[in-house]
Write an enzyme that holds these catalytic residues in place. Structure first.
Site, PDB file in Angstrom:
ATOM      1  CE  LYS A  24       7.392  28.621 -17.863  1.00  0.00           C
ATOM      2  NZ  LYS A  24       6.401  29.613 -17.576  1.00  0.00           N
ATOM      3  CG  ASN A  25       5.135  27.912 -20.769  1.00  0.00           C
ATOM      4  OD1 ASN A  25       4.899  28.278 -19.543  1.00  0.00           O
ATOM      5  ND2 ASN A  25       5.473  29.017 -21.729  1.00  0.00           N
ATOM      6  CB  CYS A 119       3.500  40.389 -15.157  1.00  0.00           C
ATOM      7  SG  CYS A 119       3.804  39.842 -16.990  1.00  0.00           S
ATOM      8  NE  ARG A 124       1.176  37.737 -20.052  1.00  0.00           N
ATOM      9  CZ  ARG A 124       1.920  36.651 -19.746  1.00  0.00           C
ATOM     10  NH1 ARG A 124       2.832  37.120 -18.773  1.00  0.00           N
ATOM     11  NH2 ARG A 124       1.647  35.457 -20.077  1.00  0.00           N
ATOM     12  CG  ASP A 310       8.386  32.455 -23.899  1.00  0.00           C
ATOM     13  OD1 ASP A 310       7.917  33.493 -23.493  1.00  0.00           O
ATOM     14  OD2 ASP A 310       7.417  31.332 -23.587  1.00  0.00           O
ATOM     15  NE  ARG A 402       7.146  32.495 -12.248  1.00  0.00           N
ATOM     16  CZ  ARG A 402       6.357  33.303 -13.207  1.00  0.00           C
ATOM     17  NH1 ARG A 402       6.513  34.612 -13.022  1.00  0.00           N
ATOM     18  NH2 ARG A 402       5.449  32.678 -13.760  1.00  0.00           N
TER      19      ARG A 402
HETATM   20  C1  EPZ Z   1       1.851  31.859 -22.892  1.00  0.00           C
HETATM   21  O1  EPZ Z   1       1.287  32.974 -22.346  1.00  0.00           O
HETATM   22  C2  EPZ Z   1       3.145  31.687 -22.240  1.00  0.00           C
HETATM   23  N1  EPZ Z   1       2.774  31.164 -20.981  1.00  0.00           N
HETATM   24  C3  EPZ Z   1       4.110  32.790 -22.100  1.00  0.00           C
HETATM   25  O2  EPZ Z   1       5.381  32.074 -21.519  1.00  0.00           O
HETATM   26  C4  EPZ Z   1       4.640  33.110 -23.512  1.00  0.00           C
HETATM   27  O3  EPZ Z   1       5.485  34.285 -23.566  1.00  0.00           O
HETATM   28  C5  EPZ Z   1       3.090  33.480 -24.511  1.00  0.00           C
HETATM   29  O4  EPZ Z   1       2.316  32.470 -24.221  1.00  0.00           O
HETATM   30  C6  EPZ Z   1       3.391  33.704 -25.844  1.00  0.00           C
HETATM   31  O5  EPZ Z   1       3.898  32.574 -26.534  1.00  0.00           O
HETATM   32  C7  EPZ Z   1       2.458  30.012 -20.681  1.00  0.00           C
HETATM   33  O6  EPZ Z   1       1.979  29.076 -21.376  1.00  0.00           O
HETATM   34  C8  EPZ Z   1       2.277  29.371 -19.018  1.00  0.00           C
HETATM   35  P1  EPZ Z   1      -0.694  34.789 -25.072  1.00  0.00           P
HETATM   36  P2  EPZ Z   1      -0.181  33.344 -22.623  1.00  0.00           P
HETATM   37  O7  EPZ Z   1      -2.143  34.745 -24.429  1.00  0.00           O
HETATM   38  O8  EPZ Z   1      -1.078  32.301 -23.149  1.00  0.00           O
HETATM   39  C9  EPZ Z   1      -2.556  39.049 -26.061  1.00  0.00           C
HETATM   40  C10 EPZ Z   1       7.184  32.136 -20.298  1.00  0.00           C
HETATM   41  O9  EPZ Z   1       8.228  32.762 -19.781  1.00  0.00           O
HETATM   42  N2  EPZ Z   1      -3.554  38.617 -25.481  1.00  0.00           N
HETATM   43  O10 EPZ Z   1      -0.662  33.758 -26.291  1.00  0.00           O
HETATM   44  O11 EPZ Z   1      -0.487  34.343 -21.478  1.00  0.00           O
HETATM   45  C11 EPZ Z   1      -1.339  39.011 -25.061  1.00  0.00           C
HETATM   46  O12 EPZ Z   1      -1.443  40.302 -24.296  1.00  0.00           O
HETATM   47  C12 EPZ Z   1       5.729  32.742 -20.517  1.00  0.00           C
HETATM   48  O13 EPZ Z   1       7.169  30.819 -20.045  1.00  0.00           O
HETATM   49  C13 EPZ Z   1      -4.829  39.603 -25.548  1.00  0.00           C
HETATM   50  O14 EPZ Z   1      -4.854  40.679 -26.041  1.00  0.00           O
HETATM   51  O15 EPZ Z   1       0.310  34.571 -23.764  1.00  0.00           O
HETATM   52  C14 EPZ Z   1      -0.162  39.121 -26.052  1.00  0.00           C
HETATM   53  O16 EPZ Z   1       0.283  40.264 -26.607  1.00  0.00           O
HETATM   54  C15 EPZ Z   1       5.709  34.349 -20.436  1.00  0.00           C
HETATM   55  N3  EPZ Z   1      -6.147  39.108 -24.851  1.00  0.00           N
HETATM   56  C16 EPZ Z   1      -0.528  38.069 -27.054  1.00  0.00           C
HETATM   57  O17 EPZ Z   1      -2.253  38.117 -27.025  1.00  0.00           O
HETATM   58  C17 EPZ Z   1      -6.192  37.923 -24.177  1.00  0.00           C
HETATM   59  O18 EPZ Z   1      -7.160  37.414 -23.674  1.00  0.00           O
HETATM   60  C18 EPZ Z   1      -0.164  36.705 -26.886  1.00  0.00           C
HETATM   61  O19 EPZ Z   1      -0.322  36.217 -25.236  1.00  0.00           O
HETATM   62  C19 EPZ Z   1      -4.957  37.155 -24.203  1.00  0.00           C
HETATM   63  C20 EPZ Z   1      -3.734  37.437 -24.819  1.00  0.00           C
END
Ligand code: EPZ
Length: 423
Positions: A24-25, A119, A124, A310, A402
């Site tokens: 999915k991701n 969320c 996020r 995840d 989802r």
């Molecule tokens: C991806 O989300 C995945 N989603 C998530 O999967 C997964 O949990 C996550 O990566 C971490 O592995 C998709 O790929 C669609 P991040 P993403 O930006 O990219 C912080 C699932 O269940 N951050 O790597 O949005 C953030 O708050 C989903 O399939 C900032 O501070 O996650 C977090 O603490 C849920 N500023 C950390 O970084 C930003 O601009 C990592 O988040 C962006 C992120």
């Protein structure tokens, strides 16, 4: 939206073979990347999920023709570049909608994308995505809840994308996509190393991009004038695979998985072996069996190649059955613990202290009505239901829908007693 629920009677050992779907991701950013190209794209291994359908609808809003000529195959071609607005209603339903921002900005020079809210797994922010776009020369403003990004021309830059919790997966994807059409060279430092980022880079390179270093924290992108189209097969879903491996382990089962990349699951396999779960590679897949006696362990989630956030909830369900105390620390989403309260309803013994959950193993879990509003947390409750005494009802399974393709069908084929009912 149908409010289905799962009714699970616990106690059956899982046995048999299950085929893992495409990731999915990986599917979401790869589909969004099609906005960058001038020619049709064919993507195989796209899981049929609420999220991939949702992104297909968003791409259609943005002028793409999206077709599914065969199961798992999606064809995308852009026909009209007039609209650059991803509306709140779409982004609200799926946060990953933000991954159209980079492609729109690079190809159409303007993007208007609703600012995603928080969320169930916590706040996020997308500040790192925006930092990257600004470094490439975009102007960003907030207008009526929308992020408006504009750039006459994007120019390559040296960008550091690390944040308070390390790298960002979609932030890396977004900035990498924007940089493919920028003038000159972009270097992204502290890039996410997730296999999904590598898959996206492979797809973009097949479209004609020049990206190297994918899978390492340093990505080098040499901008090109145009991108064409590509044919691509998505990598297997490592989180779905991990979920089935844990399900097999919890039920003391014997399960063979097909379409798995164990090299994408090193941290998970390592941890599971410590706990007493046997995971062995076998011809294009893996075989899982487990000792009746599960050892407790300590684990912390990290960006790849660390243990994935995840799979944190699913591992917690497993550790509820281990013989002793385990500590689970969330280093990616410190608030991602909504499953704790639901597992407690099933007789688990878990104490939360800040971003850590201390899990004391119990002899058995007991069926109960539960629900959780995060995809992976809900999956963990299904796993708990498979082993709980009596009946577990997991409500609001649209969260599971989802991200897991036909999970109840796959589990039933392995011998689980799980039914979907409309609520
Ligand atoms: C991806 O989300 C995945 N989603 C998530 O999967 C997964 O949990 C996550 O990566 C971490 O592995 C998709 O790929 C669609 P991040 P993403 O930006 O990219 C912080 C699932 O269940 N951050 O790597 O949005 C953030 O708050 C989903 O399939 C900032 O501070 O996650 C977090 O603490 C849920 N500023 C950390 O970084 C930003 O601009 C990592 O988040 C962006 C992120």
């Amino acid at each position: 939206m149908a409010l289905d629920k799962f009714v699970i009677t616990g106690g059956n050992r899982l046995k048999g073979t299950v085929t893992i779907s495409g990731a999915k991701n990986a599917a979401l950013p790869v589909m969004a990347a099609c906005l960058l190209g001038e020619e049709p794209n064919t993507i195989d291994g796209v899981p049929d999920l609420a999220d991939t359908r949702h992104l297909a609808d968003l791409l259609a809003d943005l002028g793409a023709r999206v077709e599914r000529p065969a199961p798992g195959r999606v064809q995308i071609r852009v026909e009209d570049e007039g609209n650059v607005h991803a509306e709140y209603d779409r982004v609200r339903k799926m946060r990953a909608s933000v991954c159209v921002l980079g492609p729109l900005l690079a190809k159409r020079k303007k993007a208007r994308v609703a600012m995603p809210g928080g969320c169930q797994i916590g706040p996020r922010p997308i500040d790192l995505h925006l930092r990257g776009f600004r470094a490439l020369g975009a102007e960003i403003e907030l207008d009526g809840g929308d992020i408006v990004a504009t750039a006459k021309k994007l120019r390559g830059a040296h960008v550091f994308l690390g944040g308070p919790f390390g790298s960002t997966v979609l932030g890396t994807a977004n900035v990498m996509m924007a940089a493919t059409l920028a003038e000159g060279q972009t270097i992204i430092e502290s890039a996410a190393c997730e296999p999904e980022v590598v898959d996206l880079a492979d797809f973009l390179n097949a479209m004609g991009a020049r990206i190297s270093g994918a899978g390492s924290p340093r990505l080098v992108i040499d901008g090109v004038d145009r991108l064409g189209g590509a044919e691509h097969r998505l990598i297997p879903d490592r989180i779905e695979a991990g979920t089935f491996i844990i399900a097999a382990a919890m039920t003391n089962g014997e399960v063979a998985l097909k379409n798995v990349r164990l090299d994408h699951l090193m941290a998970v396999v390592h941890k599971l072996r410590e706990i007493g779960v046997n995971v062995e590679p076998s011809d294009g897949g893996a075989e899982v069996s487990s000792a009746r006696h599960l050892e407790p362990t300590d684990v912390a989630t990290y960006p790849y190649p660390g243990f994935p956030t995840d799979l944190q909830a699913q591992l917690m369900a497993l550790l509820c059955l281990a013989d002793g105390n385990s500590a689970i620390t969330e280093k990616v989403f410190p608030d991602r613990f909504i499953h704790v309260a639901e597992l407690l309803r099933m007789g688990a013994n878990i104490r939360k202290e800040g971003p850590t959950a201390i899990v004391t193993g119990v002899k058995r879990l007991i069926g109960a009505p539960v629900m959780a509003s995060d995809l992976r947390a809900s999956a963990a409750l299904v796993l708990a239901g498979l082993i709980a005494r009596g009946t577990t009802t997991v409500s609001r399974v649209y969260h599971i829908d989802r991200g897991y393709e036909r999970i109840e069908t796959k589990l039933r084929s392995l011998g689980a007693d799980i039914r979907r009912l409309s609520e």
